[in-house]
Design a protein around this motif. Structure first.
Motif, PDB file in Angstrom:
ATOM      1  N   GLN A 116      -4.028   9.361  -7.610  1.00 44.00           N
ATOM      2  CA  GLN A 116      -5.465   9.142  -7.418  1.00 44.00           C
ATOM      3  C   GLN A 116      -5.831   7.674  -7.656  1.00 44.00           C
ATOM      4  O   GLN A 116      -6.488   7.058  -6.820  1.00 44.00           O
ATOM      5  N   THR A 117      -5.391   7.132  -8.780  1.00 45.16           N
ATOM      6  CA  THR A 117      -5.747   5.733  -9.069  1.00 45.16           C
ATOM      7  C   THR A 117      -5.037   4.787  -8.088  1.00 45.16           C
ATOM      8  O   THR A 117      -5.594   3.768  -7.701  1.00 45.16           O
ATOM      9  N   TYR A 139      -6.033   0.812  -3.707  1.00 44.20           N
ATOM     10  CA  TYR A 139      -5.811   0.206  -2.392  1.00 44.20           C
ATOM     11  C   TYR A 139      -6.959   0.481  -1.425  1.00 44.20           C
ATOM     12  O   TYR A 139      -7.198  -0.286  -0.508  1.00 44.20           O
ATOM     13  N   GLY A 140      -7.661   1.573  -1.665  1.00 45.72           N
ATOM     14  CA  GLY A 140      -8.803   1.901  -0.817  1.00 45.72           C
ATOM     15  C   GLY A 140      -9.980   0.966  -1.083  1.00 45.72           C
ATOM     16  O   GLY A 140     -10.648   0.532  -0.155  1.00 45.72           O
ATOM     17  N   LYS A 198       0.814  -1.227   0.000  1.00 44.99           N
ATOM     18  CA  LYS A 198       0.000   0.000   0.000  1.00 44.99           C
ATOM     19  C   LYS A 198       0.844   1.273   0.000  1.00 44.99           C
ATOM     20  O   LYS A 198       0.338   2.367   0.188  1.00 44.99           O
ATOM     21  N   LYS A 199       2.159   1.113  -0.191  1.00 46.40           N
ATOM     22  CA  LYS A 199       3.025   2.297  -0.242  1.00 46.40           C
ATOM     23  C   LYS A 199       3.606   2.426  -1.646  1.00 46.40           C
ATOM     24  O   LYS A 199       3.720   1.448  -2.369  1.00 46.40           O
ATOM     25  N   GLU A 200       3.993   3.658  -1.970  1.00 43.06           N
ATOM     26  CA  GLU A 200       4.661   3.873  -3.255  1.00 43.06           C
ATOM     27  C   GLU A 200       6.056   3.272  -3.183  1.00 43.06           C
ATOM     28  O   GLU A 200       6.791   3.533  -2.233  1.00 43.06           O
ATOM     29  N   ILE A 244       4.345   2.988  -8.563  1.00 43.59           N
ATOM     30  CA  ILE A 244       4.442   1.539  -8.383  1.00 43.59           C
ATOM     31  C   ILE A 244       3.987   1.119  -6.992  1.00 43.59           C
ATOM     32  O   ILE A 244       4.292   1.776  -6.000  1.00 43.59           O
ATOM     33  N   GLY A 245       3.243   0.015  -6.960  1.00 45.42           N
ATOM     34  CA  GLY A 245       2.787  -0.529  -5.678  1.00 45.42           C
ATOM     35  C   GLY A 245       2.809  -2.045  -5.698  1.00 45.42           C
ATOM     36  O   GLY A 245       2.875  -2.661  -6.764  1.00 45.42           O
ATOM     37  N   LEU A 246       2.761  -2.647  -4.523  1.00 44.82           N
ATOM     38  CA  LEU A 246       2.744  -4.116  -4.437  1.00 44.82           C
ATOM     39  C   LEU A 246       1.340  -4.649  -4.713  1.00 44.82           C
ATOM     40  O   LEU A 246       0.347  -4.075  -4.289  1.00 44.82           O
ATOM     41  N   LYS A 247       1.272  -5.770  -5.434  1.00 43.13           N
ATOM     42  CA  LYS A 247      -0.011  -6.377  -5.765  1.00 43.13           C
ATOM     43  C   LYS A 247      -0.650  -7.031  -4.529  1.00 43.13           C
ATOM     44  O   LYS A 247      -1.829  -6.866  -4.268  1.00 43.13           O
TER      45      LYS A 247
END
Ligand code: ZN
Length: 155
Positions: free
Chosen positions: A145-146, A151-152, A61-63, A128-131
């Motif tokens: 935003q996306t 994640y939200g 959930k982090k960049e 980039i984020g973790l799946k």
């Protein structure tokens, strides 16, 4: 003479007892030594692996910095990645094999879709984020935003 013999025997017994004690110390020392070596292995020699395991949880959930990923494999990697400059766009790969892939198959590896909106994006401009938590697979997002919406909504 008899007394002398007895003391010799006593001395010998004392010596045996001390030898036993010494061996015990040696054994304990060896066990402690092994534990210390194991800890050094985990924290220093395998620090990259240990860090990699921790990151797969911490970074969820982090960049994620592109310096930690391979954009050809779409994965978080153990080691710092290499930068490939293609037409003034910076791509990050894990090694020469993946560098070759992105250079030779630019359309296939340089572009992807935003995991939330489905829009086509260039990996060089993506966030980039973790799946999944605990997994090395990564996702790309067009903007913050996306990224936040994904994640939200999903988890
Ligand atoms: Zn790679």
């Amino acid at each position: 003479m008899g007394r002398n013999k007895l003391t010799k025997q006593q001395r010998r017994e004392k010596q045996i007892l001390e030898d036993k004690k010494f061996k015990k110390y040696l054994r304990n020392g060896a066990i402690i030594g092994l534990v210390v070596v194991a800890l050094i292995q985990i924290f220093f020699v395998h620090w990259c692996d240990t860090k990699h395991i921790i990151q797969k949880y911490v970074l969820y959930k982090k960049e994620i910095s592109p310096k930690l990923i391979c954009e050809v494999e779409n994965k978080l990697k153990f080691h710092k990645s290499q930068v490939v400059d293609i037409e003034s766009k910076m791509f990050y790969v894990c090694g020469s094999r993946c560098k070759h892939y992105i250079v030779e198959h630019y359309q296939q590896y340089a572009y992807t879709v935003d995991a939330y909106s489905g829009d086509s994006i260039c990996k060089a401009d993506a966030i980039i984020g973790l799946k999944e938590k605990g997994q090395p697979f990564i996702l790309y997002f067009e903007n913050k935003q996306t990224f936040k919406k994904y994640y939200g909504q999903n988890r």
